[in-house]
Each structure stands twice: as structure tokens, then as C-alpha cells.
Design a protein around this motif. Structure first.
Motif, PDB file in Angstrom:
ATOM      1  N   PHE A  99       2.465  18.987 -13.019  1.00 16.83           N
ATOM      2  CA  PHE A  99       3.359  20.232 -13.023  1.00 16.83           C
ATOM      3  C   PHE A  99       4.253  20.215 -14.301  1.00 16.83           C
ATOM      4  CE2 PHE A  99       1.720  20.055  -8.722  1.00 16.83           C
ATOM      5  CZ  PHE A  99       1.195  21.350  -8.623  1.00 16.83           C
ATOM      6  N   GLY A 100       4.634  19.122 -14.649  1.00 10.92           N
ATOM      7  CA  GLY A 100       5.427  19.141 -15.633  1.00 10.92           C
ATOM      8  C   GLY A 100       6.723  19.738 -15.390  1.00 10.92           C
ATOM      9  N   GLY A 101       7.354  20.258 -16.482  1.00 13.76           N
ATOM     10  CA  GLY A 101       8.718  20.944 -16.449  1.00 13.76           C
ATOM     11  C   GLY A 101       9.661  20.386 -15.449  1.00 13.76           C
ATOM     12  N   ALA A 102      10.031  21.463 -14.611  1.00 11.23           N
ATOM     13  CA  ALA A 102      11.205  21.330 -13.547  1.00 11.23           C
ATOM     14  C   ALA A 102      10.981  20.166 -12.442  1.00 11.23           C
ATOM     15  CB  ALA A 102      11.472  22.669 -12.776  1.00 11.23           C
ATOM     16  N   VAL A 103       9.480  20.133 -12.295  1.00 10.41           N
ATOM     17  CA  VAL A 103       9.070  19.145 -11.166  1.00 10.41           C
ATOM     18  C   VAL A 103       9.264  17.801 -11.652  1.00 10.41           C
ATOM     19  CG1 VAL A 103       7.091  18.682  -9.604  1.00 10.41           C
ATOM     20  CG2 VAL A 103       7.553  21.029 -10.026  1.00 10.41           C
ATOM     21  N   ASP A 104       8.748  17.710 -12.873  1.00  9.14           N
ATOM     22  CA  ASP A 104       8.843  16.648 -13.709  1.00  9.14           C
ATOM     23  C   ASP A 104      10.128  15.950 -13.847  1.00  9.14           C
ATOM     24  OD1 ASP A 104       7.591  14.245 -14.649  1.00  9.14           O
ATOM     25  OD2 ASP A 104       7.724  15.091 -16.789  1.00  9.14           O
ATOM     26  N   GLY A 105      11.097  16.845 -14.160  1.00 11.59           N
ATOM     27  CA  GLY A 105      12.635  16.617 -14.474  1.00 11.59           C
ATOM     28  C   GLY A 105      13.226  16.189 -13.297  1.00 11.59           C
ATOM     29  N   VAL A 106      13.031  16.771 -12.122  1.00 12.42           N
ATOM     30  CA  VAL A 106      13.558  16.488 -10.801  1.00 12.42           C
ATOM     31  C   VAL A 106      13.045  14.932 -10.511  1.00 12.42           C
ATOM     32  CG1 VAL A 106      13.424  17.081  -8.392  1.00 12.42           C
ATOM     33  CG2 VAL A 106      13.916  18.756  -9.851  1.00 12.42           C
ATOM     34  N   ILE A 107      11.856  15.027 -10.624  1.00 14.59           N
ATOM     35  CA  ILE A 107      11.274  13.537 -10.253  1.00 14.59           C
ATOM     36  C   ILE A 107      11.793  12.389 -10.916  1.00 14.59           C
ATOM     37  CG2 ILE A 107       9.169  12.212 -10.146  1.00 14.59           C
ATOM     38  CD1 ILE A 107       7.516  14.702  -9.221  1.00 14.59           C
ATOM     39  N   GLN A 108      12.090  12.804 -12.281  1.00 16.26           N
ATOM     40  CA  GLN A 108      12.525  11.730 -13.195  1.00 16.26           C
ATOM     41  C   GLN A 108      14.027  11.405 -12.819  1.00 16.26           C
ATOM     42  OE1 GLN A 108      10.514  10.179 -15.260  1.00 16.26           O
ATOM     43  NE2 GLN A 108      10.605  11.115 -17.233  1.00 16.26           N
ATOM     44  N   ARG A 109      14.604  12.439 -12.480  1.00 15.44           N
ATOM     45  CA  ARG A 109      16.111  12.053 -12.165  1.00 15.44           C
ATOM     46  C   ARG A 109      16.186  11.328 -10.858  1.00 15.44           C
ATOM     47  NH1 ARG A 109      16.095  14.736 -16.411  1.00 15.44           N
ATOM     48  NH2 ARG A 109      15.477  12.459 -16.950  1.00 15.44           N
ATOM     49  N   ILE A 110      15.503  11.941  -9.776  1.00 17.59           N
ATOM     50  CA  ILE A 110      15.435  11.124  -8.417  1.00 17.59           C
ATOM     51  C   ILE A 110      15.255   9.586  -8.748  1.00 17.59           C
ATOM     52  CG2 ILE A 110      14.412  10.798  -6.289  1.00 17.59           C
ATOM     53  CD1 ILE A 110      13.875  13.882  -6.201  1.00 17.59           C
ATOM     54  N   THR A 111      14.303   9.439  -9.644  1.00 18.17           N
ATOM     55  CA  THR A 111      13.731   7.860  -9.767  1.00 18.17           C
ATOM     56  C   THR A 111      14.976   7.246 -10.529  1.00 18.17           C
ATOM     57  OG1 THR A 111      11.770   8.757 -10.713  1.00 18.17           O
ATOM     58  CG2 THR A 111      12.007   6.673 -11.129  1.00 18.17           C
ATOM     59  N   LEU A 149       0.869  -1.126  -0.069  1.00 18.34           N
ATOM     60  CA  LEU A 149      -0.085  -0.010  -0.036  1.00 18.34           C
ATOM     61  C   LEU A 149       1.014   1.513  -0.004  1.00 18.34           C
ATOM     62  CD1 LEU A 149      -3.115  -0.526   2.507  1.00 18.34           C
ATOM     63  CD2 LEU A 149      -3.036   0.566   0.222  1.00 18.34           C
ATOM     64  N   GLY A 150       1.795   1.449   0.812  1.00 13.59           N
ATOM     65  CA  GLY A 150       2.703   2.396   1.115  1.00 13.59           C
ATOM     66  C   GLY A 150       3.545   2.892  -0.199  1.00 13.59           C
ATOM     67  N   THR A 151       4.074   1.696  -0.715  1.00 13.99           N
ATOM     68  CA  THR A 151       4.738   1.880  -1.858  1.00 13.99           C
ATOM     69  C   THR A 151       3.957   2.429  -2.828  1.00 13.99           C
ATOM     70  OG1 THR A 151       4.919  -0.197  -2.429  1.00 13.99           O
ATOM     71  CG2 THR A 151       6.801   0.476  -1.247  1.00 13.99           C
ATOM     72  N   THR A 152       2.884   1.876  -3.382  1.00 18.02           N
ATOM     73  CA  THR A 152       2.340   1.915  -4.868  1.00 18.02           C
ATOM     74  C   THR A 152       1.588   3.539  -4.494  1.00 18.02           C
ATOM     75  OG1 THR A 152       0.233   0.609  -3.766  1.00 18.02           O
ATOM     76  CG2 THR A 152       1.705  -0.115  -5.761  1.00 18.02           C
ATOM     77  N   ILE A 153       0.998   3.732  -3.267  1.00 18.33           N
ATOM     78  CA  ILE A 153       0.057   4.870  -3.313  1.00 18.33           C
ATOM     79  C   ILE A 153       1.086   5.999  -3.170  1.00 18.33           C
ATOM     80  CG2 ILE A 153      -0.792   6.636  -1.768  1.00 18.33           C
ATOM     81  CD1 ILE A 153      -2.563   3.868  -1.000  1.00 18.33           C
ATOM     82  N   THR A 154       2.349   5.902  -2.622  1.00 14.61           N
ATOM     83  CA  THR A 154       3.108   7.200  -2.607  1.00 14.61           C
ATOM     84  C   THR A 154       3.650   7.281  -4.107  1.00 14.61           C
ATOM     85  OG1 THR A 154       5.012   5.449  -1.815  1.00 14.61           O
ATOM     86  CG2 THR A 154       3.975   7.318  -0.242  1.00 14.61           C
ATOM     87  N   THR A 155       4.247   6.241  -4.577  1.00 15.65           N
ATOM     88  CA  THR A 155       4.583   6.241  -5.869  1.00 15.65           C
ATOM     89  C   THR A 155       3.762   6.875  -7.071  1.00 15.65           C
ATOM     90  OG1 THR A 155       5.843   4.112  -5.676  1.00 15.65           O
ATOM     91  CG2 THR A 155       5.561   4.761  -7.715  1.00 15.65           C
ATOM     92  N   MET A 156       2.560   6.447  -6.760  1.00 18.10           N
ATOM     93  CA  MET A 156       1.577   7.213  -7.731  1.00 18.10           C
ATOM     94  C   MET A 156       1.267   8.557  -7.656  1.00 18.10           C
ATOM     95  SD  MET A 156      -2.520   6.238  -7.851  1.00 18.10           S
ATOM     96  CE  MET A 156      -2.332   6.936  -6.323  1.00 18.10           C
ATOM     97  N   VAL A 157       1.193   9.024  -6.332  1.00 17.43           N
ATOM     98  CA  VAL A 157       0.918  10.374  -6.039  1.00 17.43           C
ATOM     99  C   VAL A 157       2.123  11.309  -6.608  1.00 17.43           C
ATOM    100  CG1 VAL A 157       0.581  12.089  -4.525  1.00 17.43           C
ATOM    101  CG2 VAL A 157      -0.558   9.973  -4.118  1.00 17.43           C
ATOM    102  N   ILE A 158       3.215  10.532  -6.460  1.00 17.00           N
ATOM    103  CA  ILE A 158       4.370  11.461  -6.971  1.00 17.00           C
ATOM    104  C   ILE A 158       4.364  11.443  -8.413  1.00 17.00           C
ATOM    105  CG2 ILE A 158       6.982  11.354  -7.130  1.00 17.00           C
ATOM    106  CD1 ILE A 158       6.703  11.591  -4.388  1.00 17.00           C
ATOM    107  N   ALA A 159       3.983  10.595  -8.946  1.00 15.73           N
ATOM    108  CA  ALA A 159       3.977  10.385 -10.640  1.00 15.73           C
ATOM    109  C   ALA A 159       2.903  11.387 -10.971  1.00 15.73           C
ATOM    110  CB  ALA A 159       3.635   8.953 -11.173  1.00 15.73           C
ATOM    111  N   ALA A 160       1.672  11.461 -10.232  1.00 19.54           N
ATOM    112  CA  ALA A 160       0.681  12.469 -10.711  1.00 19.54           C
ATOM    113  C   ALA A 160       1.136  13.851 -10.617  1.00 19.54           C
ATOM    114  CB  ALA A 160      -0.439  12.094  -9.851  1.00 19.54           C
ATOM    115  N   ILE A 161       1.938  13.887  -9.451  1.00 18.09           N
ATOM    116  CA  ILE A 161       2.103  15.457  -9.432  1.00 18.09           C
ATOM    117  C   ILE A 161       3.128  15.837 -10.351  1.00 18.09           C
ATOM    118  CG2 ILE A 161       3.683  16.936  -7.682  1.00 18.09           C
ATOM    119  CD1 ILE A 161       2.397  15.299  -5.356  1.00 18.09           C
ATOM    120  N   GLY A 162       4.077  14.798 -10.818  1.00 21.00           N
ATOM    121  CA  GLY A 162       5.156  15.198 -11.545  1.00 21.00           C
ATOM    122  C   GLY A 162       4.577  15.447 -13.172  1.00 21.00           C
ATOM    123  N   THR A 163       3.535  14.493 -13.378  1.00 22.07           N
ATOM    124  CA  THR A 163       2.979  14.672 -14.636  1.00 22.07           C
ATOM    125  C   THR A 163       2.211  15.947 -14.878  1.00 22.07           C
ATOM    126  OG1 THR A 163       1.905  13.068 -14.013  1.00 22.07           O
ATOM    127  CG2 THR A 163       2.803  12.664 -16.152  1.00 22.07           C
TER     128      THR A 163
END
Lengths: 463, 381
Positions: A285-297, A269-283
Motif C-alpha cells: 500500500f505504501g504511503g501513509a500505511v507504510d509510514g504508520v507501520i514504520q513508525r510503530i516498528t 511461527l507466530g512472530t515471523t508470519i505476522t511480521t512478514m504479512v505486516i511488512a507485505a501490507i506496508g510495502t
């Protein structure tokens, strides 16, 4: 709600899913039963109790149902306690301070093999004075055919335990008591064998019938008393058998279920939900936020999860909840983000999102109310499939000796068995019981997960 | 990889007809891509090693390790010096204390943690991994780097064998199954795919129980017989015999599910219009598979294979422990047992490297087989 019902109805069309659901239900039932039947503190006491808790269990014994499949019946453990009213206890006043106490234990022995150990635990009572005069006991063994074998005589210290199998004086004189017509090797001259021998047998076999152990004690203090417990350790025990500490494996097998389920479920539960929320936020807002999230991944993909868990387990703490937190923390930016991102990118372009934006919905409202719920059908199968992988992660850590220090878990039994060389010593039950439970758990969740996957992703169903 | 290259070879004549420059173009593209990926992955490794160090040093463990090493070195030097040995104990202790302080200063232990952590980072990145507390390499050295390097080949042998086998076996069986969709074996693989629930080491226990414990035909564990066979051929045979169980354990746990995934994937791609078109043209099915199914799916296959590989590194630690395989994984297990902190931290660093190298190799293969990969896009995908 109706959709959920529909999903369930569809699930029943897959036989594997039905089996899987039955397994999961069974596990939940075991988990609830374990928690109610053996409350947490009781479980900890039974598992980590140390001396006193497991004294009366045989060591390294397979489960008792082995006897059902074997013609030669292996002995079970016989426990006789004078304090509980087993046997016969006669007290005779000799003088004002002295008493003669006779405890007679009689028991039926109807097995085809010899017991594994014989022990008498004494519990003498002494008045609370500086150094009380110790009571004195002598023990005699009477076989079903009436032979009398004197065992030993000694003073009773406050916690006297008489191990017949380790009494060298007894072992030395045993040769006199081997019945006629039986030949034994020198190393076979051990009390648990000789005391049970049947006469006139080619191969040493136990004599079936009523055995008697007579304990004659004399006390020399007014308030003194003697109680004794006789244990003839069998070679089988209970439903699950015992380990090298004489612990009943049943406790850990039962308690492994709630621990495994809780760990697997919370981690998934913990991993899927957090991962999903972060992915949603990244997509969104896009741009820098998405970039940072992608790099961290990408950095996170190179972070070795198990080695880090091992490091933390060795250096700091191996509590199962710390591990759980760490697993979730390290999986927030897991590789799932890439998959979810692809889906969110499509969702982001849909017209209802545009409509939401048009009426002025805030970013967070769009993410949590419009985007996240859309992906939940895709999320559920993945989550269900992830559960066993976390159950096995816990087992892996336990196998490496980094299991939770207090809780009994399935992985820890396998680790104990491995350290104790169970496979080399042919104590297969010790490994197989927890392993099969783990296997069944894994299969149950995966079968349901795969079926759900086919239901929620119709493109797979055609194949 | 041979399938990938054979596909590339098959395509080569088409491109070469036009001009010679595309070949050079490919080379340029791949080398540029490689350089960018190397730089990026290096940054990734730096970050992940730095995180490892931060986690390891949360309780000051790395500091303690360093201090312990300094004290030991100083004590050794003083004990080895005959002049020092004749000094009274107080005097000697005082000198020792002074030397420790100087050494601390030299190594920067008196500086703030941030500066020190960068120092540790440099040491870790240059594989200057310090000395172990208890473990030694087979040659008797206490240098963690030597201990690790000694174990690396065995790990690579096991890991490479099992994963290459897994990859090719899965792709070929999956192709075969996608051809005979709906057959008995096809259904069998679907039914078997939930076996992926358990990791390889778990099946390893069962395999040991059956083949070593009950039947006694294969060894319980280890890499070669003891004593090691003298001739190279016998050595190789003995190694093969010991490889059977761990490799099959891994194949059981990941084989069915990866065949299943790829089969599904091939089926999806083989319903594309251009495949139908090729079929209608009457092309032989082998050619259709190679050019129209395998070629476009390859990048995705490699990506999913990369993810599997990354997961398998973790499982390899325990697989080695179960099979007593003298590799990095079992070293980990031994280091945990002895609480040999330098070895544990160093191993974490090594695993970060191994993961990065795996990612890099797969990126490289990816660039080779996917002509669309260009530097800009490649970094994004």
C-alpha cells in the motif's frame, strides 16, 4: 514439492545440518514419548504432587549411573512394603480383640557408603470408632553379624512416620552399639551410620550382608491391622536424580521437551508470519500505511520486551500461553519488518506483479498470493534460527522465577537449582541436565537454520 | 568508535583541500540530524512509557500503589501530630478519611483513567517514580529513583565493557579472517557460530560451574570483593577480576556469530569492482581495508550492532542475576521476588529510556560516519 525435496537433499550435504536434524528428530521423539508415557495430568501430579508422591525418593540425589564411574558404590534406595508382600508378616491371635503382628523385613546391603536416611512409614488400620485404642509397636535392628539393636517403642497414631535419623532417644543410646574396633566422632553417631557399621575398621565402613528389621506390633481392637513401609534412602536415584523436594527430575526433563518445542515453534511461527504479512501490507500500500507501520516498528524497538514480560508475569499471570501470546503480540512490529520490507520493495517492482495488477487482481490477492509466497524461502531459515531464541526466552523467564506455575520446564529446574544453591553445594547434575538439554536444542535448530540460510541465500554459499 | 573516527580522520584531508565549508556543513548536518532524532526518539519514549503504564495499570495496580502511598503518608502525618493522637479513634479515623479524600483529589485519583494515565506519564517521564513498597537503596532511601540511580553505574560498567569489547573484537577478527578466507580459523568461526543459540547468562552458568565451582580461581559473582578493597587500584583490579566471567559469557554467546556475520559482509564488499581496482593499483592492503571495505560497510555494521545491543539489554537482566551483579537487572530479580510493584514498573520505564538512549547514541555515530545521512533520509532509514 520437488523444490522441498531438493532442499532436503542439499541439507544432507552439510554435516552440521545432518547433526542438527538428528537432534531435532531426537527431541521430537522425546516429546512424543513424554506425552504418551506420562500424560499431562499424571505429569502435573508427579511434579506438583506434594506429600505422598515423592516420599520414597531420596533428597538431592545425583542420578544412579554415577555408580558406573565410581569404584565406591553409593547406595540406591531400598523400599520394602508389607502391604505389597515384601518381607514376612505373621499375625497371631492373642485374644478376641488383641493380635500380635510381626513384620520382618530382610534386605541385602552391598554398597560402600552409608544410606542418607532411614524411615519407617506405618499404615495402621483402625475400626471407624470415636477414639480407637492405638496399637503398639517396637522395632529391632539385626545386623548381618547377628548383633541386635533395639530401636524404639511407641503407640501408632493414624499416620505414623518414624524417622530413625531424627529419633533423639535412639541417638543418645547409639554409643552402646558402636561395634568393637571402630572409633566415631560425636557428630557421626547417627542411626544411618551406626546401624550399618562393620566391626574392626579403621575408617567407618558399612558392613555388607543381610540386614533385618523386625517390627513387633500388638493391636487392641478387633478390626485393627498394621502395615509398614521401610525406606533406606540411597544417595543416587534414577536416570536423572532428584531435587530438594525429592522430586524425580526425569519427569521435568522429559516434559520440558514438548513444552520447549511447542513454545519455541509457536512463538517463532507466530512472530515471523505476522511480521512478514505486516511488512507485505506496508510495502504494497505504501504511503501513509507504510509510514504508520514504520513508525510503530520504531516505537516497538524501544519497547523493552523482557521487562514487559516480567511486569506482566509479576502483576497478572505467568501462564506459558499468556507469555506466548504476549511475545507474539509485541513482536508483530519487530525489527524483521525492515528486512522483509527491503525484499518486498524489490518484489513489488517485478513484472509478474504488474501483470497481476493488469488483469485486475485485488490488493489482498496480490499480497497473499503473489508477494508473500515469494519470501517464504527467506523466511524459513530465519524462523528455524528464531526457535531456540524463544526456547531460551522461556528459560529466561523461568530462571527469574516467572515460569509457568503448573508445567515442569527445563528453565524451572535451573531456577530451582539456582535458588537451592546447587552450584555452591556441588550438585552439578541438577543444573547440567536441563542446561545441556537446552544447549542441545539450541544447537540443533541453529545448525539446521544456518545451513538452510546458505541453501536459500546462494550469495552466502560462495563465502 | 576509534576505528570509526580514524576512518573519518583519514578522509579529512581530501575534503579539506576543497574548502572549509564542508566541515561546517558536516557539523550543521549532524546537529540538525541529532535534533530531529532527539525529538523523534522522545516521542517514541513517551509512547513506549505510556504503553508500559497502560499494561501496568490494566488491573489498576498503579492506582493501588498510589492509594497505598496516600494512606501511608496520611497515617504518618497523623501519628506524628500530638494533637491528633489525643483524639478518640473514631474522630481520628474520620479526619484521616477526609485527608485521604483531599489528597486523592489533589493527585487526581478521582478523575477518569485517561486523565490519570497522563498524570502517571508525566511522573514517569520526569523520573518521579514514587516510593518502593519493601526495597530500600543502600543509603536507606525508599525513593525508587534513588534505588535505581544507585544501581545504574554497575549496569553501565558491565554493559559498556562487554559491548565495546564485543564490537571491536568482532570487527578486527572479522577483518583478519576475511583476509585469510578459508583458513583453519575461518572455518572454526563458521563451525562455532551456532553457539549464538544460547544467551550469555546460559554460558554464565557453565563458566561459574567451571571457574568458580570446580577450579575455584574466579569468584562466583558480585562486582567487587567483600569487603571492598580500600585503594582505588585494588578496587579496580577486584572489579576486573569480577568482570572476567560475565564479559566472557557474553562474548561466547555473541562473539562467534557477530564475527561470522561481519566476515561474510566484508567478503561481499571486498569482491566489489572498486576494491579490485584498488588492488590492481597496488594500494597496501591496510589502506584498501580502511578506505574501500570498512568505510562503506560501517553504517551497516553500526546498524546491526544497534540491533544486537537492543537485544542484549534484555539478556543483561538475567546475566546480572546469574552473576549477582549489583545492577538494574538483579534489582529486577529482587523486585520480582518481593513483588515490589513500584520498582518493577519504574524499571520497565528505565529500560525504555536506556533502549532509547542506545538507539540515539548509535544514530549519532551513524550520522558521523555516513555522509549520506541527511535529516529527511535519516528519518526514513
Amino acid at each position: 514439492m520437488s523444490r522441498l525435496k531438493g532442499t532436503f537433499q542439499e541439507l544432507f550435504r552439510y554435516p552440521s545440518a545432518v547433526i542438527g536434524m538428528l537432534i531435532i528428530l531426537g527431541l521430537i521423539f522425546i516429546a512424543i514419548y513424554a506425552v504418551i508415557r506420562i500424560p499431562y495430568h499424571e505429569a502435573i501430579r508427579l511434579w506438583r504432587g506434594g506429600e505422598g508422591v515423592w516420599d520414597e525418593y531420596p533428597r538431592l540425589s545425583p542420578p544412579a549411573w554415577y555408580n558406573w564411574f565410581s569404584r565406591r558404590k553409593a547406595p540406591e534406595t531400598i523400599v520394602l512394603k508389607s502391604a505389597r508382600g515384601d518381607g514376612e508378616k505373621v499375625v497371631e491371635e492373642l485374644s478376641e480383640i488383641s493380635k500380635a503382628i510381626t513384620i520382618t523385613f530382610t534386605f541385602e546391603y552391598r554398597y560402600d557408603e552409608f544410606p542418607s536416611e532411614l524411615v519407617v512409614f506405618f499404615k495402621p488400620t483402625y475400626p471407624p470408632v470415636e477414639s480407637p485404642r492405638q496399637s503398639f509397636v517396637s522395632l529391632t535392628w539385626i545386623t548381618p553379624d547377628g548383633r541386635e539393636i533395639p530401636l524404639n517403642k511407641f503407640n501408632l497414631r493414624p499416620r505414623e512416620v518414624y524417622h530413625l535419623s531424627q529419633d533423639n532417644a535412639l541417638i543418645r543410646k547409639l554409643v552402646k552399639y558402636v561395634p568393637e574396633g571402630v572409633t566415631l566422632h560425636e557428630q557421626e553417631l547417627i542411626p544411618e551410620k551406626v546401624l550399618f557399621l562393620a566391626p574392626q575398621k579403621e575408617t567407618p565402613t558399612p558392613l555388607k550382608g543381610e540386614y533385618t528389621l523386625v517390627i513387633r506390633g500388638t493391636t487392641f481392637e478387633a478390626a485393627a491391622d498394621i502395615d509398614a513401609t521401610f525406606v533406606s534412602y540411597g544417595k543416587l536415584y534414577g536416570w536423572a536424580g532428584t531435587d530438594h523436594y525429592r522430586r524425580d527430575l526425569m519427569v521435568a526433563l522429559l516434559w520440558g521437551a514438548p513444552v520447549a518445542l511447542a513454545f519455541g515453534l509457536l512463538a517463532a511461527l507466530g512472530t515471523t508470519i505476522t511480521t512478514m504479512v505486516i511488512a507485505a501490507i506496508g510495502t504494497w500500500f505504501g504511503g501513509a500505511v507504510d509510514g504508520v507501520i514504520q513508525r510503530i516498528t520504531e516505537v516497538n524497538m524501544v519497547l523493552p520486551l523482557l521487562p514487559i514480560l516480567i511486569m506482566v508475569g509479576t502483576l497478572y499471570q505467568r501462564s506459558i500461553w499468556v507469555m506466548l501470546g504476549l511475545v507474539i503480540l509485541l513482536s508483530i512490529f519487530g525489527s524483521g519488518i525492515k528486512t522483509y520490507r527491503a525484499v518486498f520493495l524489490q518484489i513489488k517492482e517485478s513484472s509478474y506483479i504488474e501483470a497481476a495488477r493488469a488483469y485486475g487482481a485485488s490488493n489482498w490477492r496480490i499480497i497473499f498470493v503473489y508477494m508473500v509466497p515469494r519470501i517464504i524461502p527467506m523466511l524459513i531459515p530465519q524462523m528455524v534460527v528464531l526457535i531456540p531464541s524463544y526456547v531460551f526466552l522461556e528459560a529466561s523467564l523461568a530462571y527469574l522465577g516467572l515460569g509457568d506455575p503448573t508445567l515442569p520446564t527445563w528453565g524451572k529446574i535451573i531456577n530451582d537449582a539456582n535458588v537451592g544453591g546447587a552450584l555452591n553445594n556441588r550438585q552439578y547434575y541438577w543444573v547440567l541436565e536441563p542446561a545441556i538439554l537446552l544447549m542441545i536444542t539450541g544447537l540443533g535448530f541453529t545448525m539446521v537454520g544456518y545451513a538452510l540460510d546458505r541453501i536459500f541465500n546462494p550469495r552466502l554459499r560462495e563465502m | 568508535m576509534s576505528s570509526a573516527s580514524s576512518v573519518a580522520v583519514g578522509e579529512q584531508p581530501l575534503t579539506r583541500v576543497k574548502a572549509r565549508s564542508p566541515w561546517l556543513e558536516t557539523l550543521r548536518r549532524i546537529s540538525l540530524y541529532t535534533v530531529v532524532r532527539v525529538i523523534f526518539l522522545f516521542i517514541t519514549v513517551v509512547i513506549s512509557v505510556y504503553l508500559t503504564i497502560l499494561i501496568a495499570n490494566m488491573g489498576g495496580y498503579v492506582d493501588k500503589m498510589q492509594e497505598g502511598e496516600i494512606a501511608e503518608r496520611v497515617a504518618m502525618r497523623i501519628m506524628a501530630d500530638p494533637v491528633m493522637r489525643q483524639l478518640p479513634v473514631e474522630k481520628r479515623n474520620q479526619i484521616m478519611e477526609e485527608m485521604v479524600q483531599v489528597e486523592r483529589k489533589r493527585l487526581g485519583l478521582d478523575t477518569p483513567f485517561f486523565v490519570r494515565s497522563l498524570l502517571y506519564l508525566r511522573n514517569a517521564l520526569t523520573l518521579n517514580l514514587g516510593h518502593s513498597q519493601k526495597m530500600t537503596s543502600d543509603s536507606g532511601s525508599r525513593q525508587v529513583r534513588l534505588i535505581l540511580l544507585e544501581r545504574l553505574p554497575s549496569t553501565l560498567v558491565l554493559f559498556a565493557t562487554s559491548n565495546l569489547l564485543l564490537f571491536f573484537m568482532s570487527v578486527f577478527i572479522a577483518l583478519m579472517l576475511s583476509r585469510t578466507y578459508g583458513s583453519f580459523f575461518d572455518r572454526l568461526i563458521i563451525a562455532l557460530s551456532p553457539t549464538s543459540a544460547a544467551p550469555g547468562w546460559f554460558y554464565g552458568i557453565f563458566l561459574i560451574l567451571i571457574f568458580a565451582g570446580l577450579l575455584g580461581i574466579l569468584p562466583f559473582g558480585g562486582m567487587v570483593d567483600a569487603p571492598p578493597p580500600p585503594t582505588p587500584l585494588e578496587y579496580a583490579l577486584s572489579l576486573l577480576k569480577h568482570l572476567i566471567l560475565p564479559v566472557s559469557a557474553l562474548l561466547i554467546s555473541t562473539g562467534a556469530v557477530s564475527i561470522y556475520n561481519w566476515r561474510t559482509f566484508f567478503l561481499i564488499y571486498s569482491s566489489e569492482d572498486y576494491v579490485e581496482m584498488a588492488k590492481a593499483k597496488g594500494l597496501p592492503s591496510r589502506m584498501i581495508e580502511r578506505r574501500y571495505i570498512l568505510r562503506p560497510t560501517m553504517p551497516t555494521i553500526v546498524t546491526s550492532f544497534a540491533l544486537t545491543l537492543l537485544n542484549l539489554w534484555g539478556g543483561a537482566i538475567i546475566l546480572e542475576t546469574v552473576f549477582n551483579w549489583p545492577g538494574l537487572g538483579r534489582l529486577y530479580y529482587q523486585a520480582i521476588g518481593l513483588v515490589d510493584t513500584p520498582v518493577i514498573v519504574a524499571e520497565t520505564v528505565i529500560y525504555a529510556y536506556l533502549l532509547a538512549i542506545t538507539v540515539f547514541m548509535l544514530d549519532f555515530v551513524y550520522a558521523l560516519i555516513d555522509p549520506r545521512v541527511k535529516v529527511g533520509e535519516g528519518a526514513k532509514q
